[in-house]
Design a protein around this motif. Structure first.
Motif, PDB file in Angstrom:
ATOM      1  N   VAL A 280      39.025  42.704  33.055  1.00  0.00           N
ATOM      2  CA  VAL A 280      39.179  43.627  34.177  1.00  0.00           C
ATOM      3  C   VAL A 280      38.968  42.895  35.502  1.00  0.00           C
ATOM      4  CG1 VAL A 280      38.170  45.624  35.341  1.00  0.00           C
ATOM      5  CG2 VAL A 280      38.593  45.710  32.881  1.00  0.00           C
ATOM      6  N   ALA A 281      37.951  42.022  35.549  1.00  0.00           N
ATOM      7  CA  ALA A 281      37.681  41.251  36.766  1.00  0.00           C
ATOM      8  C   ALA A 281      38.880  40.378  37.125  1.00  0.00           C
ATOM      9  CB  ALA A 281      36.436  40.391  36.578  1.00  0.00           C
ATOM     10  N   TYR A 282      39.474  39.736  36.124  1.00  0.00           N
ATOM     11  CA  TYR A 282      40.660  38.915  36.372  1.00  0.00           C
ATOM     12  C   TYR A 282      41.822  39.775  36.880  1.00  0.00           C
ATOM     13  CZ  TYR A 282      38.853  34.559  34.386  1.00  0.00           C
ATOM     14  OH  TYR A 282      38.140  33.400  34.162  1.00  0.00           O
ATOM     15  N   SER A 283      41.952  40.974  36.325  1.00  0.00           N
ATOM     16  CA  SER A 283      43.018  41.881  36.761  1.00  0.00           C
ATOM     17  C   SER A 283      42.845  42.265  38.236  1.00  0.00           C
ATOM     18  CB  SER A 283      43.036  43.141  35.895  1.00  0.00           C
ATOM     19  OG  SER A 283      43.390  42.842  34.566  1.00  0.00           O
ATOM     20  N   LEU A 284      41.602  42.571  38.620  1.00  0.00           N
ATOM     21  CA  LEU A 284      41.334  42.946  40.010  1.00  0.00           C
ATOM     22  C   LEU A 284      41.670  41.803  40.959  1.00  0.00           C
ATOM     23  CD1 LEU A 284      37.949  44.898  39.707  1.00  0.00           C
ATOM     24  CD2 LEU A 284      40.244  45.845  40.015  1.00  0.00           C
ATOM     25  N   ARG A 285      41.244  40.578  40.597  1.00  0.00           N
ATOM     26  CA  ARG A 285      41.527  39.434  41.476  1.00  0.00           C
ATOM     27  C   ARG A 285      43.031  39.184  41.565  1.00  0.00           C
ATOM     28  NH1 ARG A 285      36.652  40.098  41.336  1.00  0.00           N
ATOM     29  NH2 ARG A 285      37.457  41.752  42.661  1.00  0.00           N
ATOM     30  N   ARG A 286      43.734  39.365  40.455  1.00  0.00           N
ATOM     31  CA  ARG A 286      45.167  39.143  40.444  1.00  0.00           C
ATOM     32  C   ARG A 286      45.875  40.147  41.351  1.00  0.00           C
ATOM     33  NH1 ARG A 286      45.540  38.837  35.465  1.00  0.00           N
ATOM     34  NH2 ARG A 286      46.077  40.997  34.951  1.00  0.00           N
ATOM     35  N   ILE A 287      45.446  41.402  41.327  1.00  0.00           N
ATOM     36  CA  ILE A 287      46.038  42.432  42.184  1.00  0.00           C
ATOM     37  C   ILE A 287      45.737  42.132  43.651  1.00  0.00           C
ATOM     38  CG2 ILE A 287      46.058  44.890  42.744  1.00  0.00           C
ATOM     39  CD1 ILE A 287      45.187  45.408  39.826  1.00  0.00           C
ATOM     40  N   GLU A 288      44.502  41.698  43.919  1.00  0.00           N
ATOM     41  CA  GLU A 288      44.122  41.379  45.307  1.00  0.00           C
ATOM     42  C   GLU A 288      44.999  40.274  45.869  1.00  0.00           C
ATOM     43  OE1 GLU A 288      39.334  42.481  44.915  1.00  0.00           O
ATOM     44  OE2 GLU A 288      40.025  40.391  44.881  1.00  0.00           O
ATOM     45  N   ARG A 289      45.234  39.228  45.072  1.00  0.00           N
ATOM     46  CA  ARG A 289      46.092  38.138  45.535  1.00  0.00           C
ATOM     47  C   ARG A 289      47.508  38.628  45.781  1.00  0.00           C
ATOM     48  NH1 ARG A 289      43.096  35.258  41.605  1.00  0.00           N
ATOM     49  NH2 ARG A 289      44.766  35.527  40.072  1.00  0.00           N
ATOM     50  N   ARG A 290      47.970  39.503  44.934  1.00  0.00           N
ATOM     51  CA  ARG A 290      49.317  40.045  45.081  1.00  0.00           C
ATOM     52  C   ARG A 290      49.431  40.871  46.362  1.00  0.00           C
ATOM     53  NH1 ARG A 290      50.186  43.371  40.170  1.00  0.00           N
ATOM     54  NH2 ARG A 290      49.753  41.403  39.122  1.00  0.00           N
ATOM     55  N   LEU A 291      48.390  41.630  46.651  1.00  0.00           N
ATOM     56  CA  LEU A 291      48.395  42.470  47.858  1.00  0.00           C
ATOM     57  C   LEU A 291      48.344  41.627  49.130  1.00  0.00           C
ATOM     58  CD1 LEU A 291      45.915  45.276  46.712  1.00  0.00           C
ATOM     59  CD2 LEU A 291      48.374  45.552  47.098  1.00  0.00           C
ATOM     60  N   THR A 292      47.482  40.615  49.142  1.00  0.00           N
ATOM     61  CA  THR A 292      47.330  39.806  50.353  1.00  0.00           C
ATOM     62  C   THR A 292      48.505  38.853  50.574  1.00  0.00           C
ATOM     63  OG1 THR A 292      45.967  38.233  49.089  1.00  0.00           O
ATOM     64  CG2 THR A 292      44.814  39.911  50.382  1.00  0.00           C
ATOM     65  N   ALA A 293      49.406  38.777  49.613  1.00  0.00           N
ATOM     66  CA  ALA A 293      50.633  38.010  49.842  1.00  0.00           C
ATOM     67  C   ALA A 293      51.486  38.687  50.909  1.00  0.00           C
ATOM     68  CB  ALA A 293      51.424  37.876  48.539  1.00  0.00           C
TER      69      ALA A 293
END
Length: 317
Positions: A280-293
């Protein structure tokens, strides 16, 4: 996202055009005010010199707000735009409004007849053309932003996170109105021989500048203390979150402007499935990176929702 990010080139071009126009206008009005002795022309001179000084502050705002974020400023330097624009707005109030009103009152008490009206009219006409050219540039930029956001040009200029655009738009619009007021005041002075009309024109120009300054001060104050985007932008970001394949629902969303066209995003989300804490933690970080792109999202911070928290629903466009 519909809140356009002003590029350095685009924003600076608008300010540079206003800077050049105001310098030429200020010099011409200074000469005219000396030759004519018109109270309205003195007010317009103070107005233009104040605008010229303010454009310098706006150039500083444009440059400093686009600095790359670093360890000491993790959310970037975007709010610099509101600090320097706030200083510029105070300049309009002090160097423009107060000088114009006080000079007009002084001339009402001790009136002086103006001369060389033809010079005054010529300078006002040239000033109107130069200010109109500057306003046209700001209007075009605001119109593009308004179309992207789906709102009117005036509303976009007033509510946009782009502080320099708002300042130039408001100052140039006020300049055109002020020139019209000065023309009427000088014309009535010439036709009636009563210097009071000229003095009243100076006072009205000062009041106009005071109103514009107060509006700009208030808008920059709001962004400095944490202005939230409007409902349209809020819903757009919420839909973007719900479109992420890992997110089942969103229970909390906070957006705050960190500078022109950039927001800080904080959200609580429920991840699809019931995976382990690590995944879940990895999923959250992955979404955050996608958003800040996305260039409009300065930073994204996601946390997990609890089962009892109500879901947020994005309204249809």
């Amino acid at each position: 996202m519909t809140e356009a990010t002003p590029t350095v080139a685009g924003g600076s071009l608008t300010v540079l055009i206003a800077l050049g126009s105001n310098l030429l206008v200020a010099i011409a009005k200074t000469v005219a005010s000396v030759l004519t002795g018109s109270a309205s022309m003195v007010a317009e001179t103070a107005h233009s010199w104040a605008d010229f000084g303010n454009e310098i502050f706006l150039l500083v705002a444009d440059r400093r707000s686009t600095k790359t974020r670093d360890a000491s400023h993790p959310l970037g330097y975007g709010r610099e735009a509101y600090v320097w624009s706030l200083i510029a707005a105070f300049g309009i109030f002090t160097a423009g409004s107060i000088v114009s009103i006080s000079h007009g009152i002084q001339q009402l008490i001790q009136p002086e007849n103006a001369t060389n009206f033809g010079v005054a009219y010529l300078v006002l006409a040239v000033s109107f053309l130069l200010e109109g050219f500057s306003f046209a540039q700001a209007f075009r930029q605001a119109r593009r932003g308004g179309i992207n956001r789906g709102t009117s040009t005036g509303v976009y200029a007033l509510t946009s996170s782009n502080a320099t655009l708002r300042a130039v738009f408001a100052e140039d619009a006020a300049a055109l109105v002020g020139l019209s007021i000065a023309f009427v005041g000088i014309l009535l002075h010439q036709l009636t021989g009563l210097a009071a009309f000229d003095s009243i024109g100076s006072i009205l120009v000062g009041v106009l500048l005071g109103v514009v300054a107060i509006v700009l001060i208030d808008r920059n104050r709001r962004f400095l203390i944490g202005e939230m985007p409007d409902a349209r932008l809020h819903n757009e970001v919420l839909r973007r979150l719900l479109d992420q394949p890992e997110i089942d629902r969103v229970t909390y969303l906070h957006l705050e402007f960190t500078g022109p066209g950039r927001v800080f995003l904080v959200a609580s989300v429920d991840i699809v499935g019931d995976d382990t804490e690590t995944h879940v933690a990895y999923s959250l970080r992955r979404i955050e990176r996608r958003l800040t792109a996305n260039e409009h999202i300065q930073e994204a911070l996601l946390s997990l929702s609890t089962p009892d928290e109500a879901s947020l629903n994005a309204e249809l466009p």
